[in-house]
Design an enzyme around this catalytic site. Structure first.
Site, PDB file in Angstrom:
ATOM      1  N   ASP A   1      38.418 -28.449  38.721  1.00 23.74           N
ATOM      2  CA  ASP A   1      38.691 -27.011  38.774  1.00 23.74           C
ATOM      3  C   ASP A   1      39.785 -26.767  39.813  1.00 23.74           C
ATOM      4  OD1 ASP A   1      36.754 -26.243  36.958  1.00 23.74           O
ATOM      5  OD2 ASP A   1      35.177 -26.165  38.469  1.00 23.74           O
TER       6      ASP A   1
ATOM      7  N   ASP B   1      29.323 -24.565  32.536  1.00 24.57           N
ATOM      8  CA  ASP B   1      29.910 -25.898  32.749  1.00 24.57           C
ATOM      9  C   ASP B   1      28.888 -27.012  32.537  1.00 24.57           C
ATOM     10  OD1 ASP B   1      32.527 -25.144  33.379  1.00 24.57           O
ATOM     11  OD2 ASP B   1      32.001 -24.728  35.461  1.00 24.57           O
TER      12      ASP B   1
ATOM     13  N   ASP C   1      31.169 -25.492  38.226  1.00 25.31           N
ATOM     14  CA  ASP C   1      30.370 -24.658  39.117  1.00 25.31           C
ATOM     15  C   ASP C   1      29.524 -23.632  38.375  1.00 25.31           C
ATOM     16  OD1 ASP C   1      32.355 -22.914  38.309  1.00 25.31           O
ATOM     17  OD2 ASP C   1      33.411 -22.941  40.218  1.00 25.31           O
TER      18      ASP C   1
END
Length: 1033
Positions: A453, A755, A751
């Site tokens: 990310d 996901d 997070d």
């Protein structure tokens, strides 16, 4: 050897039951099953636990959730059990029994809740007079005393004595103890006291030493795992206490606490819904039902252990710990243990193969010694005359043979993996990485790709609104000015902007204990709320002025958040904020430079898009704030069109210091870093360039474009993708699964709740510790506690260190195995006696097993590990380079020890009655020093310089010192027990010289090429188990 280990192969993640059963059935020649398989799950017990869990879910909880709820509608108050208030509860100031609260929530007893006056009245019964104030901190002890603590029953940790007892289960040590006792009995009878006790007592003392060192090592390991387990169970929840919103540990929760729940949270205790929006709860962990349950004022009960799938809410805690259904479920089920790792399985295979060879040699040695002894008696004419001394000799032969098995069966190989992993996990925990699954630490050493990310991982996560576009103007934050933004907006526009900021948020502005303003929530939300406060807004006043009718929380699929509020004069107003280009498409109007609402023309759309692009190219995260007035509140979802655009904000989130260097480290190590983000593609490319991820020839693509590609085109471009922007969780999952199909070993960060599939699919799932939801953490293999990319690189470094350390230990141990077996066997065949006694072999076993594992398996990683390619999954564990080193050192040691054994007396000019004892002591001493120096050699499999960083590892240095000191004590002072005699300084010098020559031998060996000539950057050959040599033997 690869062909022999075919049965000993399992997947690192989610191994099949067939593979796990196959390797277990293939294991044989195990000296101590209790110790060897302590950390390996019992598959039958695990299956029983799963069946038990399924039965509980199907029978008990289905009845509680469905049948009982229906039945309660027909049962009157008379059918409900009466709970009499005890004096203890009354004196504590409560008006309801703990069991009544537990029963009400567990049985979804809405009538019972109504009889208690609803949630507000129930709160007063547990001494919470104001739900906005919550529990007082001074009341916590009495609440824990009456209602219990929020902890579940756990198996008590194993004591040190249990590890001692486990170490004593070694069948070879038990046989040796019996031999020692018999030896003492026969020895005292024939040689008298105390001389007859020495041999047997020496064996018993050696066994005691081996057992104690083994037990201490195992006990320390268990303490490390307990610490890790404790860390895994740490969950932080948000509560209102003492009138302020604060974060506490789940274990500190008490009955009466007001808990704030949001998407991805685990419900920390049983409770009752106070208020909230669109709350959907995943109860599959309790009921087995996959469909989410909607919780509201009509269905107000929440159960511990369930997960928030959507929405947000406040709940009143009514039951904690073992009174909850989740607590009872945890008590009923015993943990099935951690899945075995591929290295553990592979080394169980190596131990099995070598164990079989060692057992054969031990039997042959015993037979050869016995046959020679019998033939010598027959030749001497005393075949029919047997004495107790003859029995003692045969017993000694048997003890030596059993001791050969002790040395030959490398029980410590698979256990060294656990030791190394435990050490690495503890070090990683101090470096802010929590490894949830052992295998992940290993697998990370083979990672070829990290999909990361952007926000919080590559960037600092300290967000600030840096620019804002409003009323057709771009305003920039003025550094150093008292008023950071001077917008000078029309009053109505400012009012709508502040409403949008303070109403459409999942965060809160609160006062802490010191009276300072504190913003609780995600970094993006905090940045926008800070912006609102800088404009002079008041969060509390805004919330009081307008009633919130409906909230649609931020969703990573829709990339927006909406709220509906009631207007004082009637009607309603919807606010929406989210990804700029997505939210802009929902607009029909815009607030112009005069503060008037005007239609959104193509020209205006183009101008606003250019502003968004300009913000994004400066690496700013852009959000669009819009609103829509409605005549009445819609019954369904909030509208998706017809909005008026108020502002575009550009949020600055600087790149973390050291990230660029960490990315370069990965690239030098053969690990490709890919950024997968929900941000605008221009923002993503700007950040990726700054981090060194987006390079020439790389591809940046949007999620929508990626997901629409045909499978063959997708496969073709995946290796080139470096940045994926505006991606959905499904895009991340697709990318990960396709990367794995083309042979990549993929680590992925996540997070959010959505996901979870990608984290589960990846070879290594990395959840964020700060920004990550409990759902994401539960599906991850490693939790990055500080959300920092540098920490991910550190996990990869330690993963490689574990693999290399185990290779070092295997090389060292196999060399000792080969030499000890052959020298004793050949000597027995030729001379009829073994040069190394049972006591001496037990000491050697401890050097190479427990102490060797401590020294080599716990070495910290060096920088060189990240300057070579990842370890290929198909690579042979014992490489050609290792076989070369093992063979070379074994041949050297056998030549030296063989020469001493057969010609030592003449070479050393030994005469007199004690010449044989002196020679055997020199052989033993030389053998031990060969192992000491070879342990130093084993620190580097390829490199000539083995001293780099040696003194940085205090464990290694400590083991070396202890080994040498004990060797001196054994030779000089424990001769009666260890069959040694004190040596002259010349013989000591000779022993040390013989041992140290092995280092020169190692240098010569490392100059002999055995692999294809891939030169390492520092001039040394690459480790043969790199991807370029995956077909090595």
């Amino acid at each position: 050897m690869s062909n022999l280990l075919r049965d000993f192969e399992v997947e690192a993640k989610n191994p099949s039951l067939e593979a796990r059963r196959r390797w277990r059935s293939a294991v044989s020649v195990v000296k101590n099953p209790a110790r060897r398989f302590r950390n390996i799950p019992d598959l039958d017990k695990r299956a029983q636990n799963e069946t038990k869990r399924h039965q509980i879910q199907q029978e008990k909880l289905r009845v509680a959730f469905y049948v009982q709820k229906a039945a309660l509608q027909f049962i009157g108050a008379a059918g409900r059990p009466e709970y009499k208030l005890t004096d203890e509860v009354k004196e504590a100031g409560f008006s309801v029994e703990p069991d009544e609260l537990a029963s009400m929530v567990r049985n979804h007893d809405t009538r019972g809740l109504a009889n208690n006056g609803g949630v507000v009245a129930l709160a007063k019964k547990v001494s919470v007079s104001d739900l906005n104030e919550g529990v007082k901190s001074s009341e916590l002890p009495i609440r824990e005393k009456i209602f219990g603590e929020n902890r579940y029953a756990e198996k008590p940790p194993r004591s040190f004595l249990m590890f001692v007892w486990e170490a004593l289960q070694d069948i070879t040590l038990i046989i040796l103890m019996v031999c020692a006792v018999v030896s003492i009995g026969v020895g005292v009878a024939t040689e008298g006291f105390p001389k007859g006790m020495y041999d047997g007592t020496g064996i018993l003392l050696s066994i005691l030493l081996v057992v104690m060192v083994t037990a201490i090592s195992d006990y320390k390991q268990s303490l490390q795992f307990i610490d890790l387990d404790r860390e895994k169970k740490k969950i932080i929840v948000q509560v209102t206490r003492d009138g302020t919103r604060q974060e506490i540990s789940i274990h500190d929760l008490v009955v009466g606490d007001v808990v704030h729940l949001s998407i991805g949270d685990q419900v920390p205790a049983d409770g009752v819904f106070i208020s909230g929006y669109n709350l959907e709860i995943d109860e599959s962990s309790l009921s087995g039902e996959s469909e989410p349950s909607h919780v509201n004022k009509q269905k107000p009960f929440l159960l511990a252990g369930t997960k928030v799938q959507n929405g947000s809410a406040k709940m009143l805690v009514t039951t904690v710990g073992m009174r909850t259904e989740w607590g009872k479920l945890m008590e009923t089920l015993v943990d099935g243990g951690e899945d075995e790792t591929p290295l553990q399985v592979k080394l169980n295979g190596v131990a099995t193969i070598i164990g079989k060879i060692g057992l054969s040699f031990a039997v042959l040695t015993f037979l050869v010694l016995c046959v020679r002894f019998v033939l010598e008696k027959a030749t001497a004419g005393s075949f029919t005359n047997w004495s107790s001394e003859d029995a003692l000799t045969l017993l000694d032969y048997f003890a030596i043979s059993v001791t050969i098995i002790v040395v030959a069966v490398p029980e410590g190989l698979p256990l060294a993996v656990t030791l190394s992993l435990a050490f690495a996990m503890k070090k990683l925990m101090s470096d802010r990485a929590l490894v949830r699954h052992l295998a992940a630490c290993e697998t990370m050493g083979s990672a070829t790709c990290i999909c990361t990310d952007k926000t919080g991982t590559l960037t600092t996560n300290h967000m600030v609104v840096n620019k804002v576009y409003i009323c057709d103007k771009v305003h920039e934050k003025q550094e150093g000015s008292k008023e950071s933004f001077q917008l000078e907006l029309p009053e109505e526009v400012q009012s709508i902007l502040l409403q949008g900021i303070f109403q459409n948020t999942g965060s809160e502005v609160v006062k802490d204990k010191d009276g300072d303003t504190q913003i609780l929530g995600s970094p993006t939300e905090r940045a926008i709320l800070e912006f609102g406060l800088l404009l002079g807004g008041d969060f509390g006043e805004q919330r009081k002025e307008h009633k919130i009718l409906k909230i649609e929380p931020f969703n990573s699929d829709k990339k927006k958040m909406s709220v509906l509020i009631a207007l004082p004069g009637g009607g309603a107003r919807a606010f929406c904020k989210g990804a700029s280009e997505i939210v802009l498409k929902m607009c029909e109007n815009v607030v112009d430079s005069n503060g008037e609402t005007v239609p959104l023309t193509e020209e205006l759309i183009e101008n606003i898009s250019d502003v968004i692009e300009g913000f994004a190219s400066e690496a700013l995260r852009t959000l669009c704030l819009v609103y829509k007035d409605l005549d009445e509140a819609p019954s369904g979802d909030l509208p998706d069109g017809g909005y008026t655009m108020v502002a575009v904000v550009g949020i600055k989130d600087p790149v973390r210091p050291g990230v660029r260097e960490a990315v370069q480290t990965c690239q030098a190590a053969g690990i490709t870093v890919r950024m997968v983000t929900g941000d605008n593609i221009s923002t993503a490319k700007a950040i990726a360039k700054e981090c060194g991820i987006f390079t020439e020839g790389g591809l940046a693509i949007e999620g929508s474009q990626f997901r629409d590609l045909p499978p063959h085109e997708m496969r073709a471009i995946i290796p080139k993708i470096q940045v994926m922007a505006r991606s959905l969780p499904l895009d991340k999952h697709t990318l990960v699964s396709n990367l794995r199909k083309i042979g990549e070993v993929v680590a992925v960060t996540g997070d959010g709740t959505n996901d979870a599939p990608a984290l589960h699919e990846a070879d290594i799932g990395l959840a964020m510790g700060i920004a990550g939801t409990e759902v994401a953490k539960e599906n991850a293999d490693v939790i990055i506690m500080d959300d920092n990319f540098k920490t991910i690189v550190n996990v990869a470094r330690w993963g490689r260190a574990v693999y290399i350390n185990i290779q070092k230990f295997v090389q060292f141990q196999l060399t000792v195995n080969v030499v000890a077996l052959i020298i004793n066997f050949v000597s027995a065949c030729i001379t009829g006696s073994a040069p190394l006694t049972a006591v001496q072999l037990l000491w050697v076993n401890m050097i190479m097993d427990t102490l060797g594992a401590l020294a080599l398996a716990t070495e910290p990683p060096n920088e060189g590990l990240m300057k070579r390619p990842p370890i290929a999954r198909t690579a042979s564990f014992i490489t050609k380079t290792m076989w070369r080193n093992i063979a070379g050192q074994s041949v050297y040691q056998l030549i030296i020890l063989g020469t001493l054994n057969f010609a030592g007396k003449s070479l050393l000019d030994l005469n007199g009655p004690d010449s044989t004892a002196v020679l055997h002591t020199v052989i033993f001493n030389s053998f031990v020093f060969c192992q000491v120096f070879n342990e130093v050699n084993s620190r580097e499999i390829e490199k000539i310089n083995v001293f780099t960083g040696m003194f940085d590892s205090w464990v290694f240095t400590g083991v070396m010192v202890v080994t040498v000191v004990f060797q001196v004590i054994i030779v000089e002072f424990l001769g009666a027990f260890a069959s040694t005699v004190p040596l002259s300084w010349q013989h000591w010098l000779l022993s040390i010289l013989i041992g140290s020559l092995s280092m020169i031998v190692a240098v010569i060996l490392k100059c002999i090429p055995v692999e294809s000539s891939h030169q390492h950057h520092d001039g040394y050959d690459l480790l043969p188990s790199g991807p370029s040599s995956s077909n090595s033997a």
